[in-house]
Design a protein around this motif. Structure first.
Motif, mmCIF file in Angstrom:
data_model
loop_
_atom_site.group_PDB
_atom_site.id
_atom_site.type_symbol
_atom_site.label_atom_id
_atom_site.label_comp_id
_atom_site.label_asym_id
_atom_site.label_seq_id
_atom_site.Cartn_x
_atom_site.Cartn_y
_atom_site.Cartn_z
ATOM 1 N N ARG A 147 34.224 9.617 -13.718
ATOM 2 C CA ARG A 147 34.390 9.295 -14.998
ATOM 3 C C ARG A 147 33.339 9.292 -15.959
ATOM 4 O O ARG A 147 32.621 10.010 -17.149
ATOM 5 C CB ARG A 147 35.100 8.533 -15.599
ATOM 6 C CG ARG A 147 36.718 8.036 -14.912
ATOM 7 C CD ARG A 147 37.031 6.691 -13.893
ATOM 8 N NE ARG A 147 36.994 5.839 -14.634
ATOM 9 C CZ ARG A 147 37.542 4.545 -14.640
ATOM 10 N NH1 ARG A 147 36.794 4.055 -13.165
ATOM 11 N NH2 ARG A 147 36.729 3.566 -15.835
ATOM 12 N N VAL A 148 31.361 9.096 -14.971
ATOM 13 C CA VAL A 148 30.684 8.592 -15.444
ATOM 14 C C VAL A 148 30.247 10.788 -15.724
ATOM 15 O O VAL A 148 29.413 10.832 -17.165
ATOM 16 C CB VAL A 148 29.590 9.124 -14.936
ATOM 17 C CG1 VAL A 148 28.261 9.102 -15.164
ATOM 18 C CG2 VAL A 148 30.147 6.766 -15.010
ATOM 19 N N ALA A 149 30.463 11.493 -14.962
ATOM 20 C CA ALA A 149 30.219 13.022 -15.271
ATOM 21 C C ALA A 149 31.203 13.986 -16.720
ATOM 22 O O ALA A 149 30.660 14.548 -17.530
ATOM 23 C CB ALA A 149 31.118 13.778 -13.706
ATOM 24 N N ILE A 150 31.979 13.073 -16.315
ATOM 25 C CA ILE A 150 32.805 13.488 -17.577
ATOM 26 C C ILE A 150 32.385 13.753 -19.246
ATOM 27 O O ILE A 150 32.552 13.535 -20.087
ATOM 28 C CB ILE A 150 34.465 13.211 -17.244
ATOM 29 C CG1 ILE A 150 35.367 14.364 -16.269
ATOM 30 C CG2 ILE A 150 35.175 13.398 -18.309
ATOM 31 C CD1 ILE A 150 36.407 13.132 -16.120
ATOM 32 N N VAL A 151 32.295 11.656 -18.945
ATOM 33 C CA VAL A 151 30.838 11.450 -20.154
ATOM 34 C C VAL A 151 30.515 12.364 -20.431
ATOM 35 O O VAL A 151 29.663 12.485 -21.460
ATOM 36 C CB VAL A 151 30.871 9.663 -19.711
ATOM 37 C CG1 VAL A 151 30.648 9.333 -21.388
ATOM 38 C CG2 VAL A 151 32.007 9.024 -20.233
ATOM 39 N N ARG A 152 29.070 12.259 -19.414
ATOM 40 C CA ARG A 152 27.997 13.979 -19.593
ATOM 41 C C ARG A 152 28.115 14.930 -20.448
ATOM 42 O O ARG A 152 27.205 14.966 -21.089
ATOM 43 C CB ARG A 152 27.389 13.223 -18.258
ATOM 44 C CG ARG A 152 26.095 14.398 -18.231
ATOM 45 C CD ARG A 152 25.280 14.539 -16.978
ATOM 46 N NE ARG A 152 26.370 14.898 -15.734
ATOM 47 C CZ ARG A 152 26.119 14.598 -14.603
ATOM 48 N NH1 ARG A 152 24.677 14.680 -14.104
ATOM 49 N NH2 ARG A 152 26.826 15.556 -13.687
#
Length: 248
Positions: A147-152
């Motif tokens: 999910r953090v990678a998607i936010v990035r």
């Protein structure tokens, strides 16, 4: 309806392997298109070509009508408009969540640090991870890291989001939280092209499903048609195996 992405007759060859064989597919504004097919069918290579991580050997890729495969196109400018998320999270282990998310905007795209930080915290809050902004990746579950990678990938407000099997490296119990985020993005109108092995998810979220096999686009159409009543024998064969494995 406006066409955001147009892939026209794209070929890609690695040595003696013809990985993409004349692929043509469009993605319209606010549309979600799912790429399905066995491993090695060309899904990931197609996404990498669209993000200019791999040069095409023939054919044209257009973003909002502009030929991004033209040698004169600036890859960095193109990538500001196309977010991509891979199977592996690719977070830097020595950097906090906030530092990972703001790294490219600040150091590559020259966004003021305070502006990037504010946007990152806003996006992290939306997915329930604001309290982990200062944490390092090894403190996060696989689902949280993805999910953090998607936010990035969302930090530059991309015109198009590419998702490459983003749940394949996750334990089954963590898949749902990532799929829920993608559903939210769809509801907000994000234009997405995603490669997935999650057939049930493709049926729920996609406006159109494209079945790739051996580097060719065998069949495409609405999910209920491609997944429920496929017209091509190869598609039927592929889905029969998926059904046998309990994944559809």
């Amino acid at each position: 309806m406006t066409t955001v992405l147009s892939v026209e007759g794209v070929h890609k060859v690695f040595g003696d392997r013809h990985v993409l064989r004349g692929i043509s597919v469009d993605v319209d504004d606010h549309q979600v298109v799912a790429l399905i097919g066995a491993s090695g069918s060309g899904k990931s290579t197609l996404l990498r070509c669209i993000n200019l991580l791999e040069p095409v050997d023939d054919g044209v890729i257009r973003l909002d009508g502009a030929d991004i495969t033209d040698p004169r196109a600036d890859p960095d400018r193109v990538r500001r408009r196309i977010g991509i998320v891979f199977q592996a999270y690719n977070l830097f282990p020595h950097m906090s969540v906030l530092a990972n998310v703001t790294l490219a905007p600040v150091h590559v795209h020259r966004v003021p640090a305070a502006q990037a930080r504010a946007k990152a915290l806003e996006l992290l809050a939306r997915i329930g991870l604001a309290d982990l902004a200062g944490a390092y990746p090894d403190r996060l579950s696989g689902g949280q890291q993805q999910r953090v990678a998607i936010v990035r990938a969302l930090m530059n407000s991309p015109r198009l989001l590419l998702l490459d099997e983003v749940t394949s490296a996750l334990d089954p119990e963590l898949v749902g939280e990532v799929l829920a985020l993608i559903r939210d993005l769809r509801a907000e109108g994000m234009t997405m092209l995603l490669a997935t092995h999650e057939m049930g998810f493709a049926r729920q979220v996609a406006d159109r499903v494209c079945f790739l096999d051996g580097g060719t686009l065998v069949e495409q159409g609405p999910p209920e048609q491609v997944l429920g009543d496929p017209q091509e024998p190869r598609t039927r064969q592929f889905l029969a195996r998926i059904i046998e494995s309990g994944r559809l």
